[in-house]
Design a protein around this motif. Sequence first.
Motif, PDB file in Angstrom:
ATOM      1  N   VAL A   1      -8.450-135.127 -33.975  1.00 19.84           N
ATOM      2  CA  VAL A   1      -7.581-136.003 -33.172  1.00 19.84           C
ATOM      3  C   VAL A   1      -6.417-135.194 -32.589  1.00 19.84           C
ATOM      4  CG1 VAL A   1      -6.120-138.072 -33.221  1.00 19.84           C
ATOM      5  CG2 VAL A   1      -8.250-138.025 -34.521  1.00 19.84           C
ATOM      6  N   ASN A   2      -5.801-134.375 -33.453  1.00 21.44           N
ATOM      7  CA  ASN A   2      -4.687-133.534 -32.987  1.00 21.44           C
ATOM      8  C   ASN A   2      -5.139-132.570 -31.903  1.00 21.44           C
ATOM      9  OD1 ASN A   2      -3.122-134.775 -34.816  1.00 21.44           O
ATOM     10  ND2 ASN A   2      -3.182-133.114 -36.322  1.00 21.44           N
ATOM     11  N   TYR A   3      -6.339-132.058 -32.127  1.00 21.02           N
ATOM     12  CA  TYR A   3      -6.847-131.084 -31.162  1.00 21.02           C
ATOM     13  C   TYR A   3      -7.035-131.733 -29.787  1.00 21.02           C
ATOM     14  CZ  TYR A   3      -9.764-127.762 -28.765  1.00 21.02           C
ATOM     15  OH  TYR A   3     -10.248-126.906 -27.819  1.00 21.02           O
ATOM     16  N   ILE A   4      -7.673-132.916 -29.788  1.00 22.03           N
ATOM     17  CA  ILE A   4      -7.899-133.622 -28.515  1.00 22.03           C
ATOM     18  C   ILE A   4      -6.545-133.913 -27.847  1.00 22.03           C
ATOM     19  CG2 ILE A   4      -8.783-135.769 -27.473  1.00 22.03           C
ATOM     20  CD1 ILE A   4     -11.052-135.701 -29.557  1.00 22.03           C
ATOM     21  N   GLU A   5      -5.604-134.349 -28.665  1.00 18.73           N
ATOM     22  CA  GLU A   5      -4.255-134.654 -28.168  1.00 18.73           C
ATOM     23  C   GLU A   5      -3.632-133.423 -27.506  1.00 18.73           C
ATOM     24  OE1 GLU A   5      -2.015-136.252 -31.363  1.00 18.73           O
ATOM     25  OE2 GLU A   5      -0.875-137.615 -30.078  1.00 18.73           O
ATOM     26  N   SER A   6      -3.798-132.278 -28.182  1.00 13.63           N
ATOM     27  CA  SER A   6      -3.195-131.040 -27.655  1.00 13.63           C
ATOM     28  C   SER A   6      -3.850-130.613 -26.342  1.00 13.63           C
ATOM     29  CB  SER A   6      -3.264-129.924 -28.700  1.00 13.63           C
ATOM     30  OG  SER A   6      -4.600-129.511 -28.851  1.00 13.63           O
ATOM     31  N   ILE A   7      -5.179-130.853 -26.251  1.00 12.54           N
ATOM     32  CA  ILE A   7      -5.887-130.476 -25.013  1.00 12.54           C
ATOM     33  C   ILE A   7      -5.420-131.375 -23.851  1.00 12.54           C
ATOM     34  CG2 ILE A   7      -8.192-130.512 -23.891  1.00 12.54           C
ATOM     35  CD1 ILE A   7      -7.710-128.027 -25.679  1.00 12.54           C
ATOM     36  N   LEU A   8      -5.241-132.666 -24.170  1.00  7.83           N
ATOM     37  CA  LEU A   8      -4.774-133.593 -23.124  1.00  7.83           C
ATOM     38  C   LEU A   8      -3.391-133.174 -22.639  1.00  7.83           C
ATOM     39  CD1 LEU A   8      -6.025-136.993 -24.607  1.00  7.83           C
ATOM     40  CD2 LEU A   8      -6.841-135.880 -22.523  1.00  7.83           C
ATOM     41  N   LYS A   9      -2.570-132.775 -23.605  1.00 10.38           N
ATOM     42  CA  LYS A   9      -1.221-132.316 -23.260  1.00 10.38           C
ATOM     43  C   LYS A   9      -1.289-131.057 -22.423  1.00 10.38           C
ATOM     44  CE  LYS A   9       2.122-133.849 -26.526  1.00 10.38           C
ATOM     45  NZ  LYS A   9       2.568-133.608 -27.873  1.00 10.38           N
ATOM     46  N   LEU A  10      -2.141-130.148 -22.860  1.00  7.20           N
ATOM     47  CA  LEU A  10      -2.260-128.846 -22.199  1.00  7.20           C
ATOM     48  C   LEU A  10      -2.736-128.980 -20.754  1.00  7.20           C
ATOM     49  CD1 LEU A  10      -2.324-125.664 -22.949  1.00  7.20           C
ATOM     50  CD2 LEU A  10      -4.795-126.020 -23.102  1.00  7.20           C
ATOM     51  N   THR A  11      -3.717-129.884 -20.575  1.00 10.07           N
ATOM     52  CA  THR A  11      -4.296-130.033 -19.231  1.00 10.07           C
ATOM     53  C   THR A  11      -3.556-131.103 -18.414  1.00 10.07           C
ATOM     54  OG1 THR A  11      -5.860-131.614 -20.136  1.00 10.07           O
ATOM     55  CG2 THR A  11      -6.604-129.345 -19.976  1.00 10.07           C
ATOM     56  N   GLY A  12      -2.751-131.914 -19.101  1.00  6.85           N
ATOM     57  CA  GLY A  12      -1.974-132.948 -18.411  1.00  6.85           C
ATOM     58  C   GLY A  12      -2.797-134.161 -18.044  1.00  6.85           C
ATOM     59  N   LEU A  13      -4.025-134.288 -18.639  1.00  9.55           N
ATOM     60  CA  LEU A  13      -4.883-135.434 -18.314  1.00  9.55           C
ATOM     61  C   LEU A  13      -4.453-136.649 -19.124  1.00  9.55           C
ATOM     62  CD1 LEU A  13      -7.555-136.124 -16.663  1.00  9.55           C
ATOM     63  CD2 LEU A  13      -8.728-135.887 -18.855  1.00  9.55           C
TER      64      LEU A  13
ATOM     65  N   PRO B   1      -4.930-139.810 -21.277  1.00  9.59           N
ATOM     66  CA  PRO B   1      -6.046-140.158 -22.195  1.00  9.59           C
ATOM     67  C   PRO B   1      -6.997-141.190 -21.632  1.00  9.59           C
ATOM     68  CG  PRO B   1      -3.944-140.160 -23.370  1.00  9.59           C
ATOM     69  CD  PRO B   1      -3.616-139.951 -21.925  1.00  9.59           C
ATOM     70  N   LYS B   2      -6.485-142.069 -20.742  1.00 12.23           N
ATOM     71  CA  LYS B   2      -7.387-143.119 -20.248  1.00 12.23           C
ATOM     72  C   LYS B   2      -8.504-142.559 -19.363  1.00 12.23           C
ATOM     73  CE  LYS B   2      -4.590-144.574 -16.336  1.00 12.23           C
ATOM     74  NZ  LYS B   2      -3.756-145.585 -15.770  1.00 12.23           N
ATOM     75  N   TRP B   3      -8.359-141.285 -18.901  1.00  9.73           N
ATOM     76  CA  TRP B   3      -9.394-140.667 -18.072  1.00  9.73           C
ATOM     77  C   TRP B   3     -10.361-139.807 -18.906  1.00  9.73           C
ATOM     78  CZ3 TRP B   3      -9.446-143.688 -14.354  1.00  9.73           C
ATOM     79  CH2 TRP B   3      -8.294-144.115 -13.724  1.00  9.73           C
ATOM     80  N   LEU B   4     -10.217-139.979 -20.221  1.00  4.68           N
ATOM     81  CA  LEU B   4     -11.153-139.241 -21.091  1.00  4.68           C
ATOM     82  C   LEU B   4     -12.027-140.236 -21.854  1.00  4.68           C
ATOM     83  CD1 LEU B   4     -12.154-136.547 -22.402  1.00  4.68           C
ATOM     84  CD2 LEU B   4     -10.390-136.859 -24.145  1.00  4.68           C
ATOM     85  N   GLU B   5     -13.299-139.888 -21.975  1.00  2.00           N
ATOM     86  CA  GLU B   5     -14.233-140.708 -22.737  1.00  2.00           C
ATOM     87  C   GLU B   5     -14.955-139.768 -23.707  1.00  2.00           C
ATOM     88  OE1 GLU B   5     -16.902-142.919 -20.150  1.00  2.00           O
ATOM     89  OE2 GLU B   5     -18.382-143.112 -21.757  1.00  2.00           O
ATOM     90  N   VAL B   6     -15.138-140.218 -24.937  1.00  2.00           N
ATOM     91  CA  VAL B   6     -15.935-139.380 -25.847  1.00  2.00           C
ATOM     92  C   VAL B   6     -17.241-140.090 -26.155  1.00  2.00           C
ATOM     93  CG1 VAL B   6     -14.064-138.047 -26.932  1.00  2.00           C
ATOM     94  CG2 VAL B   6     -14.715-140.241 -27.912  1.00  2.00           C
TER      95      VAL B   6
END
Length: 717
Positions: free
Chosen positions: A565-577, A579-584
């Motif tokens: 969860v932290n990792y996904i959060e960090s990637i979203l932060k890093l890329t600036g995307l 979360p609503k535009w991500l689907e797993v």
Amino acid sequence: MIKIISRLKNIRLKSKLAIVFILQILILFALGIMALRYINQAGQIDKQVHSGIILAMICTIIISITIIVVSFVYFSRNIAKQLKKEIQFAEELACGNLQEYIEVQSNDEIGLLAKALNKAAENTLGLVQKVADKEEELRQQMEELKITEEKLRISEERHRLALEGANEGIWDVDIKTKHIYISNRGQEILEIREYVDSDYFLIWELKKIIDLQDLKEFIRTIRSLIKNTTPFYHKEMKINTSNNQVKYILIRGKNIWDSKGQTVRMVGSISDITEKKKTEETINFLAYYNALTSLPNRVYINRKLPELIERLGMKNRKGAVLFLDLDNFKTVNDTLGHDAGDELLQKIADIFRTCIKANELVCHLGGDEFIFFTPNINKIDDAKEFANRLLNKFNKSFKVKDQELYVTASIGIAIYPVDGWNLETLLKNADTAMYQSKGKGKNGYRLFTREMNSKISERVTLQNNLRKAIEKNEFFIEYQPKIDIYTGRMESMEALIRWHNPNLGVVSPARFIPLAEETGLIIPIGEYVLETACRQNKLWQQAGNRPVRVAVNLSVSQFQQKNLVNYIESILKLTGLDPKWLEVEITESVVVNNFDRTIKILGKLKDMGIMVSLDDFGTGYSSLNYLRMLPLNALKIDKSFIKGLCSQSKESLIASSLINLAHGINLKVIAEGVENADQYNILKRYGCDEVQGYYFSKPVSANEFELLLRKTKAFKL
Ligand code: C2E
Ligand code: MG
Ligand code: MG
């Protein structure tokens, strides 16, 4: 006079009496002569002379008597006095008082007696001295004996305590008398209640509890011990106790010889080694048998099979090694728990145990893997028949934890000697064949072929190349749109990884993803996909395109990582995307691996605003329970159901039911693998929400996908 008296002392009593007697005679003789002088020539004696003679004679007699009396008194007093002294001395001597010597006053018998007494005293003194010396010697010996006795006592006590401590019994046999001694503890161990010390009795008693063969051997060894052909006896024996329990005893013994080297005694110990034996048996069991199923384990087959295979070689016969692996056993473990998994394995092991013949062998390697060996192979079909015999056992369900479970298995067969001469090769090839069987849809068997090995080496090559693929930048992503079934608009896209290897060409993810999962390479691959997809989506948004979700597939291993969860959060932060535009997209295998944990992670992702879809629904465990409990947004019906869609098909029925069911629990339904208009129309009729498939677009590169994004026209409707 004194001299005369002192000399008188030195003469014997007899002589002394003789002297007195002679003196008497002499006096009488003198008197006689005197009387004769007074006799006249006529021979007449005058009256006066006569009376004078009479008087003189009377005087002489009186003097003689006086002398006799005096000398008698004198001698007797002297003798009595001396004798008294000597008696006293003798008494003293008798009493052991040897301090003084008696004075020797004369040389007569009394004096001689005194001398003899002195001599006796001297001898006695000597003897007493000797006795005293002996006594001292004896005393010293006694002392030494006492010390030795004490040492012996301590040693015996030590020995006794040691035996008691060791809880051992003692036996002692006198060979000549045949007297047998068995200590109480020994009798207790042998369970002899009334003990009679004869060998016949003992053998009679032992016969009751010891196996006849063991007893014969015991007697044989005892005999050789007596004959000195064995230095000592050491034998473990199994005895059957009165309450029908098995007890193990250890009998040890040693013989004692006489000067001629003949055995005279045998002494030894009896120990109860039941506990030790049981521990040994347990250790042995654990070493050679699987603790869960009690079937022989790998160590056992490594020892036993080479021997059996060698026997086949000697007889010029065929044999088969079968490698059996249960299909989807992990799912049972993950969904019903390890206890259920263990119970299932035990039930299967019991069945295997009963379905093999006496000369066949079944081993449990661990997990869900079993090995079979059969020497009953005349032709290849016999091996196939054996495999079918095993597979048929899975036609019925297994009752585990009150649930009816259906399990299947995959088998690989390697034939001796064609597929290998030794155990190692046969096992390896049977394993390869088993994997091939799994790859070909499971629930079946495959005979090993040489080509399989080339497939294996192909796998190894693939694995080696995969390791270097990230560094060499050989991965790229293709995107495939997901279309809203009513509007025809692209709502989302799925990021699908691609691998282009200069030697292997483009390798399908269906080929390398399972391998990446096995090797753990899926973690860096998954990170690459997530970061690239998020960054790319953000870039497209920044380029002014209409924002759409990007769906990323998450693997089982990624889900097992603690910080997902932290990792996904960090990637979203890093890329600036956002979360609503991500689907797993997760598969059911992710869910079954750890249901509770999956719920938590998905819940957190959903809370962050990330959409969660369950991919390939219908191919795995397809538990409706999951659907109800999991925090999902959408369900993706697997393309295998879409393929067979036509109005009357079974797949159509399943698809429509799934759609209704998903809608019933507020899930969006996405159909993947839509390849034609018919499928699309049916799905639309059933009320499916989104569609994905070649009918709309194949997965395309990022550049091509940008064109699709820019498309304002709706997709084929
Ligand atoms: P998936 O997640 O179910 O992906 C959909 C698969 O269906 C893709 O195969 C896609 O190319 C294929 N597909 C889409 N439309 C059609 C169609 O109309 N007909 C047919 N026959 N196939 C269609 P692909 O790209 O070969 O991927 C296979 C599987 O590999 C994926 O199945 C997914 O499970 C896995 N995969 C792909 N990329 C990744 C990734 O980045 N991470 C993980 N963990 N798995 C991935
Ligand atoms: Mg997918
Ligand atoms: Mg799928």
